[in-house]
Design a protein around this motif. Structure first.
Motif, PDB file in Angstrom:
ATOM      1  N   PRO A   1       0.814  -1.234   0.101  1.00 21.77           N
ATOM      2  CA  PRO A   1       0.115  -0.106   0.134  1.00 21.77           C
ATOM      3  C   PRO A   1       0.970   1.203   0.063  1.00 21.77           C
ATOM      4  N   MET A   2       0.311   2.495  -0.540  1.00 21.82           N
ATOM      5  CA  MET A   2       0.752   3.667  -0.535  1.00 21.82           C
ATOM      6  C   MET A   2       2.021   3.921  -1.051  1.00 21.82           C
ATOM      7  N   THR A  15      -6.804   0.734   3.969  1.00 24.55           N
ATOM      8  CA  THR A  15      -5.535   0.406   3.905  1.00 24.55           C
ATOM      9  C   THR A  15      -4.865  -0.676   5.012  1.00 24.55           C
ATOM     10  N   ALA A  54      -5.124   5.076   4.447  1.00 29.41           N
ATOM     11  CA  ALA A  54      -3.980   5.910   3.827  1.00 29.41           C
ATOM     12  C   ALA A  54      -4.208   7.482   4.004  1.00 29.41           C
TER      13      ALA A  54
END
Lengths: 471, 471
Positions: free
Chosen positions: A35-36, A336, A386
């Protein structure tokens, strides 16, 4: 976007259809399972052969353009995010099982092969390839090799590293290097095969692998043991190993994970348990039964509240599903999901889980923990959002303390997911300054211009290690 | 002899008694287990701790003096001959078992520990450390790690590499590097642990090792199968593995070896057999019995002339002795014994033995062959006389052709003995020019001034490979 003449050179190698730099292709390959993290590449290329990979590397090397090789991108360390742009090389067209050698018990495969397809093919031949990462339905053998993937059978059978006995790869220069072979033993020079496994695409592009196969176990038995006391579960893990039993699988889920998994998979798990162990043994029927009886005794000695033994394969599958669905179930909770990979000596499992819980509470974040208890390999998993910068910052601080705790307990920052982007600032905590220097030297020996998966493994600046007092 | 001030610096670290450069000490450390290689060092040093090793390396590094670390020097590749002079570092004072961790099933030891002492200590605790090189009564764990030693149990249990999970070592600079740990899984950066195993003292001085232990097998059964037809023995090897049985031991002796061993050990072996297989299985009693029954069937199918099953441990030991005494027995035949280490895919064992016999005949030299058939790891052994220059030259030519044949059959120049001095000119045959360049780069990353065991692994000039037509 790359210069017109470079794009033409690349298209000249793979054909018009297999070099893409339309916005959709670039965006699709700007992220992976982590993620991110996102960064656009300049192009995406799909080679069909080792010769094409070699020709591509010669072009990119000449122009000093980064190359990020990838399979399905299911990694969780940002290992295939093209943070410095360049060309993403997708290996999916090179997905053949080239040979299964029944005399030598080896398979030779291309890197783009999906792990589960390979495992099923091998099982159909009456043989066994143990590495079974949770991502195996989508991950590739090449990706497994790049990250040295583990899985639920790692305790007894080892990880990807233990099954790769030969490699063909293309160096940054375009040269083709062959290591090992259909050989159970080979000490001709440094062990480049094992060095390339887990090198995260930073040393070479793997184009072919020779894998060791073994005879399959004849029999398997599966049980769940449920505990109101976390320490009881952790002591069970140590006591099983101390009793000279190495189970095929010895997995752990904490209370928050149990609740989430049960919501997701409707398995009727008891929601008030502090921990559940999933235990499997395989092998010959008689010793499997004896081991499982002894393990059940140990669970009872350690005050397991319930023990549930699968009576048949469907029931076993249901119990396994509980564990295998942990990540998917957690991912549904909030936008997230950050799944981490701290690993400690297996005698330290209980200490580590308590540390994780303490740290999560301190930073006011939700962290569920599950993982391969028998290996000491835990997956503390934060569910967050997020878009909430403040919360994400607290999650990051918590994970930093978790890595620090793992190191303090004699452990490591990653057991099976790799360093990639995410752990790069922490690598020095584990390997020291001398280790970083040696590793950078190895990188330079393979890839003098630093064009293979740049930005991974080595951080521009190591995170300063703050040794945090307990409690 | 080193300059007076350097000698004083070194004596300042270890004390007067532990740096020696009298002629007896120098001559004693001018050779190892390999015939016909000798070179005097400038001094011999005996460190007692990692701190001393580090201080020594700082001195030697400053003055660019070669350092050759060694245990008992039982290697067979000239791995510890100080061909460029310098200081030989003998690790025998650092021989402690620092810890056996019964919860994590690991042992942490110093490099100078004798392998057999360690194995016996571990067995006394009810645990098992499988690597059992033939030299184990005198070899050290550090030496085993340097060479990645194998042994008779390698087929089922793997070699030294599979049991080293953590290392402490001192770099050429004197810096201390720690890798791995009591961890079943660790993917934090490149796998330096596995890289150091088998690096032959050319990358670092190993000062401590953490070793994986496993539960011991409960039961063992041993048999000899004797063949009038070499191919029958070789087919038996392939067929056992194809039948999904991985025996603990699957060893081979050819007719000349049988005769010599019988002369030496008076075992009453039949002297007219073309080949003998020594086969052991271990594990749970019931499956061991079943495997051995199936193996006996396969032996009979392949026209084994006699099958002899050990009824008890003494008989098993007697059968094992036949194989274990092969080197010693051969060494009595003539003044000089050259034991080699060609390894092929196990399906190619018969082809390789026939090639060896053809090549020996062509060059009019005596080569007996025995070895780890299950691993494809053969030990063609020439008995000769170093004083007979012409014959030694013919032996060398024969071995060159044997290495060439091993490579041609998909094999390697060394399965468990290492490259050292002896195989350095042939390394490129296995790993190619690209492999040599990468390996030299790795060497430079660890040891920029080339002071660690110089002259080993990399030849000044690779031997030109003459591909020889068959027959």
């Amino acid at each position: 976007m790359l210069d017109q003449h470079i794009r033409e050179e690349l298209r000249g190698v793979v054909g018009e259809a297999y070099y893409k730099d339309d916005p959709e292709s670039l965006v699709t390959h700007s992220y992976d399972g982590t993620p991110m993290l996102q960064h656009l590449p300049d192009g995406v290329i799909y080679p069909a052969s080792t010769a094409e990979v070699s020709a591509i590397m010669q072009i990119l090397s000449k122009h000093r353009i980064p190359l990020i090789s990838r399979g399905s991108g299911s990694n969780l360390c940002g290992g295939t995010v093209p943070v410095q742009g360049g060309v993403v090389m997708v290996m999916h067209r090179m997905n053949a099982i080239l040979e299964v050698d029944m005399q030598n018990l080896t398979a030779t495969v291309q890197p783009g092969l999906i792990t589960k397809q390979f495992i099923e093919h091998i099982e159909g031949l009456g043989l066994f390839y143990p590495p079974d990462p949770s991502s195996m339905a989508i991950s590739t053998i090449g990706g497994n090799i790049a990250e040295c993937s583990g899985g639920l059978r790692g305790l007894k059978y080892g990880t990807t590293k233990d099954y790769v006995i030969g490699l063909e790869c293309v160096l940054a220069s375009g040269e083709v290097l062959r290591t090992g072979g259909k050989l159970m033993k080979d000490v001709a020079g440094y062990d480049l095969t094992k060095l390339l496994v887990g090198s995260e695409g930073t040393l070479a592009v793997i184009t072919e692998a020779t894998l060791k196969l073994i005879p399959p176990p004849k029999h398997k038995k599966t049980m769940l043991a449920m505990y109101k006391d976390l320490y009881g579960a952790a002591r069970t893990v140590s006591k099983i190993i101390e009793s000279r039993i190495i189970p095929a699988t010895l997995e752990f889920m904490d209370n928050p994970t149990i609740r989430v998994v049960d919501d997701f998979a409707k398995l009727g798990l008891p929601r008030d348990m502090a921990a559940i162990l999933l235990i499997e043994q395989d092998g010959e029927p008689e010793p499997v039964e004896r081991d499982m009886a002894r393990i059940a005794d140990i669970c009872r000695e350690e005050q397991a509240d319930q023990i549930q033994v699968a009576c048949n394969q469907e029931e076993a599958l249901k119990l396994l599903t509980a564990r295998r669905s942990a990540f998917t179930a957690l991912a549904r909770l909030r936008p997230t999901t950050i799944l981490e990979d701290a690993t400690v000596p297996r005698s330290k499992i209980a200490d580590m889980v308590l540390e994780i819980n303490r740290i999560a509470e301190k930073h006011n974040v939700q962290i569920c923990t599950f993982g391969h208890a028998g290996d000491g390999n835990l997956h503390p998993t934060a569910t967050t959002d997020a878009r909430d910068r403040d919360e994400v910052h607290r999650v990051e601080e918590a994970f930093e303390e978790i890595f620090e705790a793992a190191i303090r307990l004699g452990g490591t920052i990653t057991g099976e997911h790799g360093v990639g982007l995410v752990k790069a600032p922490f690598l020095e905590w584990k390997v020291g300054k001398a280790g970083i220097e040696v590793m950078k030297g190895i990188k330079a020996a393979f890839d003098p211009y630093g064009i293979l998966n740049p930005g991974k493994m080595f951080a521009k600046q190591a995170r300063r290690r703050v040794v945090i007092g307990r409690g």
